[in-house]
Design an enzyme around this catalytic site. Sequence first.
Site, mmCIF file in Angstrom:
data_model
loop_
_atom_site.group_PDB
_atom_site.id
_atom_site.type_symbol
_atom_site.label_atom_id
_atom_site.label_comp_id
_atom_site.label_asym_id
_atom_site.label_seq_id
_atom_site.Cartn_x
_atom_site.Cartn_y
_atom_site.Cartn_z
ATOM 1 N N SER A 196 0.839 -1.199 0.000
ATOM 2 C CA SER A 196 0.000 0.000 0.000
ATOM 3 C C SER A 196 0.873 1.248 0.000
ATOM 4 O O SER A 196 1.778 1.377 0.833
ATOM 5 C CB SER A 196 -0.897 -0.017 1.245
ATOM 6 O OG SER A 196 -1.635 1.174 1.318
ATOM 7 N N HIS A 198 0.469 4.435 0.798
ATOM 8 C CA HIS A 198 0.509 5.495 1.817
ATOM 9 C C HIS A 198 1.373 5.150 3.029
ATOM 10 O O HIS A 198 1.605 5.984 3.892
ATOM 11 C CB HIS A 198 -0.909 5.909 2.238
ATOM 12 C CG HIS A 198 -1.629 4.968 3.150
ATOM 13 N ND1 HIS A 198 -1.651 5.158 4.509
ATOM 14 C CD2 HIS A 198 -2.374 3.869 2.914
ATOM 15 C CE1 HIS A 198 -2.391 4.203 5.060
ATOM 16 N NE2 HIS A 198 -2.838 3.402 4.115
ATOM 17 N N CYS A 322 -6.762 1.441 13.784
ATOM 18 C CA CYS A 322 -8.057 0.875 13.440
ATOM 19 C C CYS A 322 -8.795 0.414 14.688
ATOM 20 O O CYS A 322 -10.006 0.393 14.747
ATOM 21 C CB CYS A 322 -7.876 -0.309 12.507
ATOM 22 S SG CYS A 322 -6.580 -0.033 11.315
HETATM 23 C C1 LIG Z 1 -2.134 -0.200 6.733
HETATM 24 C C2 LIG Z 1 -2.151 -1.681 6.650
HETATM 25 C C3 LIG Z 1 -3.089 -2.361 5.857
HETATM 26 C C4 LIG Z 1 -4.195 -1.646 5.129
HETATM 27 O O1 LIG Z 1 -3.724 -0.857 4.056
HETATM 28 P P1 LIG Z 1 -4.695 0.300 3.512
HETATM 29 O O2 LIG Z 1 -4.040 0.766 2.259
HETATM 30 O O3 LIG Z 1 -4.725 1.346 4.580
HETATM 31 O O4 LIG Z 1 -6.033 -0.313 3.281
HETATM 32 C C5 LIG Z 1 -3.030 -3.734 5.793
HETATM 33 N N1 LIG Z 1 -2.089 -4.408 6.446
HETATM 34 C C6 LIG Z 1 -1.164 -3.812 7.218
HETATM 35 C C7 LIG Z 1 -0.131 -4.621 7.922
HETATM 36 C C8 LIG Z 1 -1.170 -2.422 7.352
HETATM 37 O O5 LIG Z 1 -0.267 -1.829 8.123
#
Ligand SMILES: *Cc1c(COP(=O)(O)O)cnc(C)c1O
Length: 384
Positions: A196, A198, A322
């Site tokens: 991901s 971000h 979360c």
């Molecule tokens: C942030 C995160 C996600 C989710 O990614 P998003 O792009 O925010 O949906 C999934 N797994 C882990 C380990 C993360 O840190």
Amino acid sequence: MIYFDNAATTAVSPAVVESMLPWFTEKFGNPSSIFYTIGAEAGKGIDEAREWIAEAIGCEKTELFFTGSGSEADNWAVKGTALKSGKKHIITSAIEHHAILHTCAFLEKQGYRVTYLPVNEKGLVSPADLEAEICEDTALVSIMLANNEIGTIQPIKELAEIAHKKGVLFHTDAVQAVGAIPVDVKELGVDMLSMSAHKFHGPKGIGALYIRKGLRPVQLIHGGGQERNMRAGTENTAYIVGMARAITDAVKNMEENSARISRLRDKLIEGVLSAVPETILNGDRENRLPGNANFSFRYIEGESLLLRLSLAGFAASSGSACASASLDPSHVLLAIGLPHEIAHGSLRISLGTENTEEEVDRFLQVLPPIVETLRQMSPLYENK
Ligand SMILES: *Cc1c(COP(=O)(O)O)cnc(C)c1O
């Protein structure tokens, strides 16, 4: 504000913003509209971005599929494989991100059986446990590369080998690892890997799933023929280009950043443990993400601590962003064996490329008196 919450998200770097801008305005075309210039241009932009990202994780560009988030990539790997295989058993770990855990819970409601492997006090899955749980009906093993709360890095190569020896597919959620530590899908030997943007100074709302050549999990998003008929929806050219720029920068500067950030982390850990009595460092002292520190302070509530730190100018987390809207302690801290009352007094600091030694020094001045004040207010502390 001093930002110590880089595991929740990171700022988009100025270079990434700049790389994205033309794709919103003069080069806004639909990448599927190949008969005029701005459409074809967008298609080429995406193609080049895919190549950069593929190179960063050691795969071919035909093995990389863009998604709307890391969560979507996780959902796709798990649901797509479960639906495809016809088998009804999935193995994961007790400390996965909710994008995996809630997906597995959903599948349990649909009649699948899920095994949640326990972890030891450092947060490590035991390869022998995995081997013992794999059966004829196992469709997939999904175990994260690095944990988002305690930073523990799993022996993925070894775990994937065990799954493969028994003919079972292996997925890893590498969302926390990509950009922070070296990630090479061939080296790891995984069949699927989620990432991901971000989490490494790219934009939110764009992720990718690596799918090994020859595999074809069931498609979740139906519609147009984008992503080689595997994931419909007009491609977000700007974000895809931004993700490519972000990962390229992260990989280029990884050695230097990781050395500097782990030095800061070690200073912070040693400083906190020596200045604040009755404090536990959660996770593995050595085998953890460069930027991650996670503490439990006895006799206090993580939320009160976060609030006071926020007033003092620090942004941090009580475990997982979360989960922090709920009052339940983190499932990760419970899984490593912390009792409820200690898990409640936890703090996650996640350092990133922007943090400085002065910020860590400032934190080490500010934290001990805050913890002491909160302890003085706590009936548990008084009666200990
Ligand atoms: C942030 C995160 C996600 C989710 O990614 P998003 O792009 O925010 O949906 C999934 N797994 C882990 C380990 C993360 O840190």
